[in-house]
Scaffold this motif. Structure first.
Motif, PDB file in Angstrom:
ATOM      1  N   LEU A  58     121.954  35.776 -36.997  1.00 35.75           N
ATOM      2  CA  LEU A  58     120.226  35.682 -36.225  1.00 35.75           C
ATOM      3  C   LEU A  58     120.334  34.652 -35.444  1.00 35.75           C
ATOM      4  O   LEU A  58     120.038  33.997 -34.614  1.00 35.75           O
ATOM      5  N   PRO A  59     120.276  33.222 -36.862  1.00 34.85           N
ATOM      6  CA  PRO A  59     119.751  31.894 -35.293  1.00 34.85           C
ATOM      7  C   PRO A  59     120.342  31.874 -34.080  1.00 34.85           C
ATOM      8  O   PRO A  59     120.004  31.082 -33.534  1.00 34.85           O
ATOM      9  N   ARG A  60     121.746  32.242 -34.195  1.00 34.40           N
ATOM     10  CA  ARG A  60     123.191  31.525 -32.925  1.00 34.40           C
ATOM     11  C   ARG A  60     122.412  33.036 -32.176  1.00 34.40           C
ATOM     12  O   ARG A  60     122.551  32.286 -30.842  1.00 34.40           O
ATOM     13  N   LEU A  61     121.517  33.909 -32.469  1.00 27.59           N
ATOM     14  CA  LEU A  61     121.292  34.645 -31.464  1.00 27.59           C
ATOM     15  C   LEU A  61     119.620  34.293 -30.992  1.00 27.59           C
ATOM     16  O   LEU A  61     120.074  34.284 -29.426  1.00 27.59           O
ATOM     17  N   VAL A  62     118.994  33.824 -31.908  1.00 30.37           N
ATOM     18  CA  VAL A  62     117.857  33.997 -31.083  1.00 30.37           C
ATOM     19  C   VAL A  62     117.162  32.765 -31.259  1.00 30.37           C
ATOM     20  O   VAL A  62     116.342  32.922 -30.859  1.00 30.37           O
ATOM     21  N   GLY A  63     117.818  31.718 -32.376  1.00 31.74           N
ATOM     22  CA  GLY A  63     117.552  30.503 -32.508  1.00 31.74           C
ATOM     23  C   GLY A  63     116.745  30.145 -34.062  1.00 31.74           C
ATOM     24  O   GLY A  63     115.948  31.643 -34.515  1.00 31.74           O
ATOM     25  N   LEU A  64     116.620  28.971 -33.958  1.00 31.11           N
ATOM     26  CA  LEU A  64     116.780  29.294 -35.621  1.00 31.11           C
ATOM     27  C   LEU A  64     114.860  29.880 -36.072  1.00 31.11           C
ATOM     28  O   LEU A  64     113.978  30.260 -37.067  1.00 31.11           O
ATOM     29  N   GLY A  65     114.422  29.487 -35.347  1.00 38.34           N
ATOM     30  CA  GLY A  65     112.420  29.544 -34.932  1.00 38.34           C
ATOM     31  C   GLY A  65     111.865  30.822 -35.104  1.00 38.34           C
ATOM     32  O   GLY A  65     111.127  31.366 -36.409  1.00 38.34           O
ATOM     33  N   THR A  66     112.722  31.537 -33.920  1.00 33.94           N
ATOM     34  CA  THR A  66     112.508  33.868 -34.339  1.00 33.94           C
ATOM     35  C   THR A  66     112.944  34.006 -35.768  1.00 33.94           C
ATOM     36  O   THR A  66     112.268  34.602 -35.841  1.00 33.94           O
ATOM     37  N   ALA A  67     113.944  33.650 -36.139  1.00 33.66           N
ATOM     38  CA  ALA A  67     114.481  33.339 -36.931  1.00 33.66           C
ATOM     39  C   ALA A  67     114.065  33.356 -38.295  1.00 33.66           C
ATOM     40  O   ALA A  67     113.847  34.930 -39.399  1.00 33.66           O
ATOM     41  N   LEU A  68     113.227  32.278 -38.261  1.00 33.61           N
ATOM     42  CA  LEU A  68     112.254  32.650 -39.782  1.00 33.61           C
ATOM     43  C   LEU A  68     111.410  33.767 -39.908  1.00 33.61           C
ATOM     44  O   LEU A  68     110.690  33.977 -40.565  1.00 33.61           O
ATOM     45  N   ASP A  69     110.597  33.262 -38.082  1.00 32.58           N
ATOM     46  CA  ASP A  69     109.784  34.706 -38.228  1.00 32.58           C
ATOM     47  C   ASP A  69     110.119  35.698 -38.851  1.00 32.58           C
ATOM     48  O   ASP A  69     109.604  36.381 -39.712  1.00 32.58           O
ATOM     49  N   TRP A  70     111.298  36.404 -38.062  1.00 33.31           N
ATOM     50  CA  TRP A  70     111.574  37.892 -38.039  1.00 33.31           C
ATOM     51  C   TRP A  70     112.043  38.156 -39.696  1.00 33.31           C
ATOM     52  O   TRP A  70     111.899  39.138 -40.324  1.00 33.31           O
ATOM     53  N   MET A  71     113.039  36.996 -39.785  1.00 35.74           N
ATOM     54  CA  MET A  71     113.364  36.956 -41.870  1.00 35.74           C
ATOM     55  C   MET A  71     112.296  37.154 -43.148  1.00 35.74           C
ATOM     56  O   MET A  71     112.077  37.737 -43.072  1.00 35.74           O
ATOM     57  N   ILE A  72     111.447  36.247 -42.733  1.00 35.55           N
ATOM     58  CA  ILE A  72     110.075  35.709 -42.948  1.00 35.55           C
ATOM     59  C   ILE A  72     109.278  36.562 -44.032  1.00 35.55           C
ATOM     60  O   ILE A  72     109.179  37.279 -44.833  1.00 35.55           O
ATOM     61  N   SER A  73     108.694  37.250 -42.502  1.00 38.61           N
ATOM     62  CA  SER A  73     108.148  37.543 -42.859  1.00 38.61           C
ATOM     63  C   SER A  73     108.266  39.534 -42.673  1.00 38.61           C
ATOM     64  O   SER A  73     107.727  40.018 -42.804  1.00 38.61           O
ATOM     65  N   GLY A  74     109.405  39.761 -42.377  1.00 39.81           N
ATOM     66  CA  GLY A  74     109.732  40.873 -42.265  1.00 39.81           C
ATOM     67  C   GLY A  74     109.654  41.834 -41.216  1.00 39.81           C
ATOM     68  O   GLY A  74     109.421  43.542 -41.982  1.00 39.81           O
ATOM     69  N   ARG A  75     108.702  41.844 -40.255  1.00 37.81           N
ATOM     70  CA  ARG A  75     108.004  42.389 -39.992  1.00 37.81           C
ATOM     71  C   ARG A  75     108.743  43.395 -38.593  1.00 37.81           C
ATOM     72  O   ARG A  75     109.896  42.626 -38.235  1.00 37.81           O
ATOM     73  N   ILE A  76     108.242  44.098 -38.280  1.00 37.12           N
ATOM     74  CA  ILE A  76     109.116  45.342 -37.186  1.00 37.12           C
ATOM     75  C   ILE A  76     108.967  44.169 -35.183  1.00 37.12           C
ATOM     76  O   ILE A  76     107.451  44.525 -35.184  1.00 37.12           O
TER      77      ILE A  76
END
Length: 292
Positions: free
Chosen positions: A163-181
Motif C-alpha cells: 500500500l505505501p508503494r501505491l499511495v505513499g506512506l502518509g496515506t497508508a498510515l491514515d487508511w490502515m491505522i484508522s481502518g476507515r472506509i
C-alpha cells in the motif's frame, strides 16, 4: 468454464484468464478454501503459455467484504481461532502463511500482468488482494478499506508493504491505522485505482485492457518489466539494476521478439511475438533462486 473449483470460477477467453470469486450469496466473503483455490488458479494461469493476461473479478455486485467470519466450522472456511499446537509452532518458526498472503505472494511472483475488476465493496482482505495487481479498475460507487485495527489484528497479505508503494506512506498510515472506509473517488485520487467506471462497465473495461495488452505487448518483455519494477525499483542504488538491464538489453535486442517488434512497427500491424512465458525467460535472473 472450469469446474475444478468450488469457491471461484476459472475460464480462459482467448489469451486472457478470468478468475472470479464465486460466493455471491456471502458477498464473496473470503475463506481458507478460497485462498487455496485462488493461489492454484493464479499459478495455473501463470504456467499456461497461451495465457497472456489475468483478470481477477467476482460474481455478483460485491467484490469481497473481508474474511467470512461466519463460515468458521465449515470445511476449509473461516478464520476462527484454534489452539492447534502444530499451527502455533509453524507460525513461530515462520513456516505458516496466512490465507491472504498465500494468494498475494503468488501474485507477486507471477510473470503475467494481473488486472483487478472491482464492483461494490472491497474491504479487508478484499482490498489486500487488489494490491499486487498491476491495474485496478473499479466502480465509481466502490468502497475500500483496511479495517484490521478495528478487528484487533494487523494488515495481512503483505498489504503494509504494497500500500505505501501505491499511495505513499502518509496515506497508508491514515487508511490502515484508522481502518476507515475509503470511497472510490478518494482511492483513485490517491493512486490505489487505475480507472473508475460505472459498475456495469468495469469488467468490460478490464477485458478490453487485457486484450489490448495481449495483442500489443511481448510476453517475455512484460514479465521482465513487471519483475524489474517490483523487485528492483527500491534497490539501494541503480547500479545493480543497470547491470541487469544492460545484460537484458544486449540479449533481447538480438532476439526474435525485438525483430518482430520493429518489423510490425514499420508494417503498421499488431505484432506476433514468438517468445513464450515462462519457457523463454532468461535463466540468469537474480530472483530465480529466490523462487526455487
Amino acid at each position: 468454464m472450469d469446474t475444478d473449483y468450488e469457491q471461484i470460477t476459472y475460464r480462459v477467453d482467448g489469451r486472457v484468464a478470468v478468475l472470479a470469486l464465486n460466493r455471491p450469496e456471502a458477498r464473496n466473503g473470503f475463506t481458507v478454501q478460497m485462498s487455496h483455490e485462488l493461489a492454484d488458479a493464479f499459478e495455473r494461469a501463470d504456467a499456461d503459455p497461451e495465457v497472456r493476461v489475468v483478470v481477477l473479478t467476482a460474481e455478483g455486485p460485491t467484490f469481497c467484504v473481508d474474511a467470512d467470519l461466519a463460515a468458521g466450522g465449515g470445511k476449509g472456511q473461516g478464520f476462527t481461532r484454534t489452539d492447534d499446537p502444530e499451527l502455533a509452532a509453524a507460525a513461530a518458526e515462520g513456516r505458516y502463511q496466512e490465507p491472504a498472503g498465500r494468494v498475494t505472494s503468488v501474485m507477486h511472483r507471477m510473470d503475467k500482468p494481473v488486472i483487478a475488476a472491482v464492483r461494490g465493496a472491497a474491504v479487508g482482505v478484499g482490498s489486500s488482494l487488489l494490491l499486487p495487481a498491476d491495474f485496478r479498475i473499479a466502480a465509481e460507487d466502490g468502497k475500500f478499506g483496511f479495517p484490521f485495527t478495528q478487528r484487533g489484528i494487523v494488515p495481512e497479505g503483505a498489504s503494509s508493504w504494497y500500500l505505501p508503494r501505491l499511495v505513499g506512506l502518509g496515506t497508508a498510515l491514515d487508511w490502515m491505522i484508522s481502518g476507515r472506509i475509503v470511497p472510490a473517488a478518494e482511492a483513485r485520487a490517491a493512486g490505489l485505482l487505475t480507472a473508475l467506471h460505472p459498475a456495469e462497465e468495469v469488467l468490460p473495461a478490464a477485458l478490453e485492457l487485457a486484450r489490448t495488452l495481449a495483442a500489443r505487448t511481448a510476453p517475455v518483455s512484460v514479465a521482465l518489466t513487471r519483475q524489474l519494477l517490483y523487485r528492483m525499483a527500491w534497490a539501494d542504488s541503480p547500479e545493480a539494476v543497470h547491470r541487469l538491464d544492460s545484460r537484458l538489453i544486449h540479449d533481447l535486442t538480438r532476439g526474435p521478439d525485438a525483430v518482430e517488434g520493429v518489423r510490425s512497427f514499420f508494417e503498421r500491424r499488431d505484432p506476433d511475438f514468438p517468445g513464450r512465458v515462462p519457457a523463454d525467460l532468461p535463466d540468469y535472473l537474480p530472483w530465480t533462486a529466490e523462487q526455487a
